[in-house]
Design a protein around this motif. Structure first.
Motif, PDB file in Angstrom:
ATOM      1  N   ARG A  78      -3.504  -8.028   5.002  1.00 51.48           N
ATOM      2  CA  ARG A  78      -4.493  -7.120   3.592  1.00 51.48           C
ATOM      3  C   ARG A  78      -3.352  -5.740   3.760  1.00 51.48           C
ATOM      4  NH1 ARG A  78     -10.654  -7.256   4.108  1.00 51.48           N
ATOM      5  NH2 ARG A  78     -10.089  -9.417   3.233  1.00 51.48           N
ATOM      6  N   LEU A  79      -3.497  -5.645   2.043  1.00 50.20           N
ATOM      7  CA  LEU A  79      -3.116  -5.146   1.313  1.00 50.20           C
ATOM      8  C   LEU A  79      -4.017  -4.744   0.303  1.00 50.20           C
ATOM      9  CD1 LEU A  79      -0.101  -2.677   0.841  1.00 50.20           C
ATOM     10  CD2 LEU A  79      -1.101  -3.551  -1.313  1.00 50.20           C
ATOM     11  N   VAL A  80      -4.593  -3.518   0.371  1.00 49.22           N
ATOM     12  CA  VAL A  80      -5.664  -2.756  -1.020  1.00 49.22           C
ATOM     13  C   VAL A  80      -5.044  -2.161  -1.337  1.00 49.22           C
ATOM     14  CG1 VAL A  80      -7.650  -2.034  -0.670  1.00 49.22           C
ATOM     15  CG2 VAL A  80      -7.752  -3.476   1.380  1.00 49.22           C
ATOM     16  N   MET A  81      -4.753  -1.826  -2.559  1.00 47.20           N
ATOM     17  CA  MET A  81      -5.075  -0.446  -3.579  1.00 47.20           C
ATOM     18  C   MET A  81      -5.680  -0.347  -4.417  1.00 47.20           C
ATOM     19  SD  MET A  81      -1.751  -2.926  -5.020  1.00 47.20           S
ATOM     20  CE  MET A  81      -0.932  -2.073  -6.397  1.00 47.20           C
ATOM     21  N   GLN A  82      -6.483   0.219  -4.015  1.00 46.82           N
ATOM     22  CA  GLN A  82      -7.604   1.115  -4.604  1.00 46.82           C
ATOM     23  C   GLN A  82      -7.028   2.129  -5.878  1.00 46.82           C
ATOM     24  OE1 GLN A  82     -10.948   2.540  -2.914  1.00 46.82           O
ATOM     25  NE2 GLN A  82     -11.625   3.608  -5.016  1.00 46.82           N
ATOM     26  N   PHE A  83      -7.471   2.265  -7.160  1.00 50.30           N
ATOM     27  CA  PHE A  83      -7.066   3.169  -8.164  1.00 50.30           C
ATOM     28  C   PHE A  83      -7.091   4.342  -7.956  1.00 50.30           C
ATOM     29  CE2 PHE A  83      -5.293  -1.119  -8.290  1.00 50.30           C
ATOM     30  CZ  PHE A  83      -3.480  -0.990  -8.912  1.00 50.30           C
ATOM     31  N   LEU A  84      -5.922   5.344  -8.349  1.00 51.37           N
ATOM     32  CA  LEU A  84      -6.627   6.544  -9.600  1.00 51.37           C
ATOM     33  C   LEU A  84      -6.910   6.578 -10.301  1.00 51.37           C
ATOM     34  CD1 LEU A  84      -4.938   8.069  -6.049  1.00 51.37           C
ATOM     35  CD2 LEU A  84      -7.471   7.385  -5.776  1.00 51.37           C
TER      36      LEU A  84
END
Length: 185
Positions: A78-84
């Motif tokens: 899994r890859l999680v990208m949380q945007f800033l």
């Protein structure tokens, strides 16, 4: 007394990996994917010029610093990208096209069509929202955008091409980003 000490030590050795906070983003130390416990392998910050764009976390069945081995294995990831910051859909689609061209230069027509499908799942993303990409062998890669499951794209070939965007030979966010995801800070 000795048995209590040994029990405490065993509990410490088998404890779940700790949650991680990176650039204000909290990521769990483990996640469950289709009955498999995945561990947080590494965390990285994507910057574009001076702007912080997103924090990514890579989850694997076991920690690894070998990107080629991760891509070769037919195992959940899994890859999680949380945007800033807010990012427009068009920018994400450009990034997917660039990642495919740079890391899978002889992509089949089917793989290119799957990346078109991926782009169709994208939305303008807002600060603090996430993209989550979860590969399950035999099922495919589930794409979640801002907490909504958008669909599953079949095949390991697609999963490998997608994950190469971050851990392939030419990672879009750069070699330092790749090293952080692979736990080689």
């Amino acid at each position: 007394m000795l048995s209590l000490t040994l029990l405490a030590l065993v509990g410490t050795l088998t404890a779940a990996p700790a949650d991680t906070t990176y650039n204000g983003v909290k990521l769990p130390g483990t996640v469950d994917v289709a009955g498999h416990a995945l561990v947080l392998n590494g965390v990285a910050l994507r910057k574009k010029a001076v702007f912080k764009v997103y924090v990514a976390g890579l989850y694997l069945t076991a920690k690894s610093s070998d990107a080629d081995a991760v891509l070769a294995a037919d195992a959940p990831r899994r890859l999680v990208m949380q945007f800033l910051r807010d990012v427009e859909k068009e920018k994400m689609c450009e990034a997917w096209d660039e990642a495919l061209a740079n890391n899978t230069p002889n992509a089949s027509a089917e793989l290119k069509a799957q990346f078109t499908t991926l782009c169709s799942y994208m939305e303008d993303i807002k600060k603090e929202q996430q993209f989550v990409f979860t590969y399950v062998p035999g099922t495919g890669t589930e794409v979640s955008v801002a907490g909504k499951a958008k669909g599953t794209i079949a095949g390991k070939e697609f999963a490998d091409a997608l994950f190469k965007a971050w851990i392939g030979p030419k990672p879009g966010p750069g070699e330092g980003f790749k090293k952080n995801l692979m736990g080689m800070k």
